[in-house]
Design a protein around this motif. Structure first.
Motif, PDB file in Angstrom:
ATOM      1  N   THR A   1       0.815  -1.215   0.000  1.00  0.00           N
ATOM      2  CA  THR A   1       0.000   0.000   0.000  1.00  0.00           C
ATOM      3  C   THR A   1       0.848   1.264   0.000  1.00  0.00           C
ATOM      4  OG1 THR A   1      -0.085  -0.035   2.410  1.00  0.00           O
ATOM      5  CG2 THR A   1      -1.864  -1.154   1.225  1.00  0.00           C
ATOM      6  N   GLY A   2       2.152   1.089   0.142  1.00  0.00           N
ATOM      7  CA  GLY A   2       3.055   2.218   0.240  1.00  0.00           C
ATOM      8  C   GLY A   2       3.326   2.652   1.664  1.00  0.00           C
ATOM      9  N   THR A   3       2.706   1.969   2.616  1.00  0.00           N
ATOM     10  CA  THR A   3       2.878   2.299   4.025  1.00  0.00           C
ATOM     11  C   THR A   3       4.266   1.874   4.508  1.00  0.00           C
ATOM     12  OG1 THR A   3       0.520   1.945   4.400  1.00  0.00           O
ATOM     13  CG2 THR A   3       1.944   1.984   6.345  1.00  0.00           C
ATOM     14  N   THR A   4       4.949   2.771   5.180  1.00  0.00           N
ATOM     15  CA  THR A   4       6.270   2.465   5.725  1.00  0.00           C
ATOM     16  C   THR A   4       6.130   1.588   6.960  1.00  0.00           C
ATOM     17  OG1 THR A   4       7.185   4.550   4.924  1.00  0.00           O
ATOM     18  CG2 THR A   4       8.382   3.446   6.696  1.00  0.00           C
ATOM     19  N   ILE A   5       6.928   0.566   7.024  1.00  0.00           N
ATOM     20  CA  ILE A   5       6.940  -0.333   8.177  1.00  0.00           C
ATOM     21  C   ILE A   5       8.192  -0.057   8.990  1.00  0.00           C
ATOM     22  CG2 ILE A   5       7.055  -2.724   8.946  1.00  0.00           C
ATOM     23  CD1 ILE A   5       4.380  -1.947   7.829  1.00  0.00           C
ATOM     24  N   GLU A   6       7.994   0.281  10.246  1.00  0.00           N
ATOM     25  CA  GLU A   6       9.119   0.594  11.112  1.00  0.00           C
ATOM     26  C   GLU A   6       9.415  -0.572  12.051  1.00  0.00           C
ATOM     27  OE1 GLU A   6       8.058   4.205  13.060  1.00  0.00           O
ATOM     28  OE2 GLU A   6       8.411   5.440  11.291  1.00  0.00           O
ATOM     29  N   VAL A   7      10.643  -1.035  12.032  1.00  0.00           N
ATOM     30  CA  VAL A   7      11.103  -2.093  12.930  1.00  0.00           C
ATOM     31  C   VAL A   7      12.040  -1.436  13.935  1.00  0.00           C
ATOM     32  CG1 VAL A   7      12.279  -4.301  13.125  1.00  0.00           C
ATOM     33  CG2 VAL A   7      10.934  -3.779  11.076  1.00  0.00           C
ATOM     34  N   PRO A   8      11.568  -1.144  15.144  1.00  0.00           N
ATOM     35  CA  PRO A   8      12.406  -0.426  16.097  1.00  0.00           C
ATOM     36  C   PRO A   8      13.615  -1.246  16.561  1.00  0.00           C
ATOM     37  CG  PRO A   8      10.089  -0.298  16.715  1.00  0.00           C
ATOM     38  CD  PRO A   8      10.210  -1.354  15.656  1.00  0.00           C
ATOM     39  N   VAL A   9      14.760  -0.606  16.540  1.00  0.00           N
ATOM     40  CA  VAL A   9      15.978  -1.139  17.140  1.00  0.00           C
ATOM     41  C   VAL A   9      16.276  -0.249  18.337  1.00  0.00           C
ATOM     42  CG1 VAL A   9      18.425  -1.636  16.806  1.00  0.00           C
ATOM     43  CG2 VAL A   9      16.811  -1.938  14.905  1.00  0.00           C
ATOM     44  N   ILE A  10      16.153  -0.810  19.534  1.00  0.00           N
ATOM     45  CA  ILE A  10      16.236  -0.025  20.767  1.00  0.00           C
ATOM     46  C   ILE A  10      17.620  -0.202  21.371  1.00  0.00           C
ATOM     47  CG2 ILE A  10      15.243   0.269  23.070  1.00  0.00           C
ATOM     48  CD1 ILE A  10      12.631  -0.958  21.712  1.00  0.00           C
TER      49      ILE A  10
ATOM     50  N   ILE B   1      15.970  -5.980  19.455  1.00  0.00           N
ATOM     51  CA  ILE B   1      15.082  -5.982  18.291  1.00  0.00           C
ATOM     52  C   ILE B   1      13.992  -7.016  18.582  1.00  0.00           C
ATOM     53  CG2 ILE B   1      14.913  -6.105  15.783  1.00  0.00           C
ATOM     54  CD1 ILE B   1      17.922  -5.886  15.606  1.00  0.00           C
ATOM     55  N   PRO B   2      12.844  -6.578  19.115  1.00  0.00           N
ATOM     56  CA  PRO B   2      11.804  -7.533  19.523  1.00  0.00           C
ATOM     57  C   PRO B   2      11.166  -8.286  18.361  1.00  0.00           C
ATOM     58  CG  PRO B   2      11.507  -5.402  20.599  1.00  0.00           C
ATOM     59  CD  PRO B   2      12.519  -5.201  19.515  1.00  0.00           C
ATOM     60  N   VAL B   3      11.047  -7.634  17.186  1.00  0.00           N
ATOM     61  CA  VAL B   3      10.378  -8.275  16.049  1.00  0.00           C
ATOM     62  C   VAL B   3      11.198  -8.032  14.786  1.00  0.00           C
ATOM     63  CG1 VAL B   3       8.233  -8.583  14.783  1.00  0.00           C
ATOM     64  CG2 VAL B   3       8.159  -7.698  17.121  1.00  0.00           C
ATOM     65  N   ILE B   4      11.981  -9.009  14.379  1.00  0.00           N
ATOM     66  CA  ILE B   4      12.770  -8.857  13.159  1.00  0.00           C
ATOM     67  C   ILE B   4      11.882  -9.025  11.923  1.00  0.00           C
ATOM     68  CG2 ILE B   4      14.624  -9.863  11.765  1.00  0.00           C
ATOM     69  CD1 ILE B   4      16.065 -10.549  14.352  1.00  0.00           C
TER      70      ILE B   4
END
Length: 324
Positions: free
Chosen positions: A33-42, A89-92
């Protein structure tokens, strides 16, 4: 365990100094859809230099209990070290997590895509970014997984044999079992091992299922390892394991001899003797009842929780040789 060669940590295009905290996005592709997916690295860095430890989970999108373990490490502040750096990284595999499936949208298993490439499939690109931009910066990785296909795994650490550093770290973690197993080709563990980065692979529970016992084991193990590295914040305590860790050199699966409705009569962690009845398979009409018996004595390290099985399905994972 080595220490960083510089006070500045360069990761995912950013420089992070000692004493700083940062949340960086690990992005590879957008949704259709063009939506950016952010994978947080804390990232949490102490003012004092020390080892860099990476906690990861969610390589498989359905392994939610591993995600919960890393979430608790962050939520409780365990990831704030008294020295060194902790990266979480909780969700790779965020794509699989969103779609509630094990694989990525391209149908590939991320844990069979390493080391990947910049121009390959989606799985290959995710693997490549992780292995080239994050893994080289760290000194130790603890990667959390759960069992798949209705198989409930006992809490266990998986490592290769004849690696004293891994033996010591696995013993420190304190899971009930340490299972010696070869590094699977193109797996995250194999790619890290080839690059000289020690990695502990934690297995526990099953997909799409939360277990407080599994979560507690995973979180407590992380605290023990951090204390061993002199990184655990002084406000946290790390208790000793309730039971002595068993090192398993060899194991095998007991498989269904018939199709039918299945029910186990023992649980993970149990020690059973050869010939013990450990479950039964019945038909739906009350005409058939097959008792599943143990082919050898050993510890049960995984049980199939599926209520219906087919001939040849794996029912129980049992140790066949333990380290003396």
């Amino acid at each position: 365990m080595t220490s960083p060669k510089t006070d500045i940590l360069h990761i995912l295009g950013e420089d992070i100094a000692l004493g700083q905290q940062r949340e960086i996005n690990f992005n590879v592709a957008k949704l259709h859809t063009g939506t950016t997916i952010e994978v947080p690295v804390i990232i949490e860095r102490s003012k004092k230099p020390g080892p860099i430890v990476l906690f990861t989970a969610g390589i498989h999108g359905d392994e939610v209990n591993g995600v919960e373990i890393v979430r608790q490490i962050i939520a409780k502040g365990i990831n704030k070290p008294k020295r060194g750096t902790i990266i979480c990284i909780p969700v790779i595999n965020i794509f699989g997590f969103l779609n509630r499936q094990r694989e990525l949208p391209d149908g590939r298993d991320l844990n069979r895509a390493f080391p990947g490439s910049k121009s390959g499939s989606l799985a290959s690109r995710v693997a490549n970014k992780l292995i080239t931009e994050i893994v080289p910066q760290v000194d130790l990785i603890i990667d959390y997984h759960t069992g798949g296909a209705d198989r409930f795994n006992s809490p266990q650490i998986r490592i290769v044999k004849d690696e004293p550093v891994l033996d010591e770290l696995a013993l420190t973690f304190g899971a009930p079992f340490v299972l010696y197993s070869k590094n699977l080709n193109k797996s995250f563990r194999s790619a890290c091992y080839k690059r000289g980065i020690p990695i502990l692979l934690f297995e526990g529970g099953k997909s799409f299922h939360f277990s407080s016992a599994i979560t507690n084991t995973g979180v407590n193990g992380a605290k023990r390892v951090l204390r061993f590295l002199d990184m655990l914040n002084s406000k946290f305590k790390s208790s000793k394991p309730k039971k002595e860790c068993v090192f398993i050199e060899e194991s095998r699966w007991i498989r269904a001899k018939y199709s039918g409705m299945f029910k186990a009569s023992i649980d993970v962690n149990d020690f059973i003797n050869k010939g013990d009845v450990i479950g039964n398979i019945t038909d739906a009409y009350g005409k058939f009842n097959h008792f599943v018996k143990a082919d050898n004595s050993g510890y049960i390290i995984s049980v199939n929780d599926a209520p219906i099985v087919y001939k040849g399905d794996a029912l129980f994972h049992i140790s066949t040789k333990i380290e003396a």
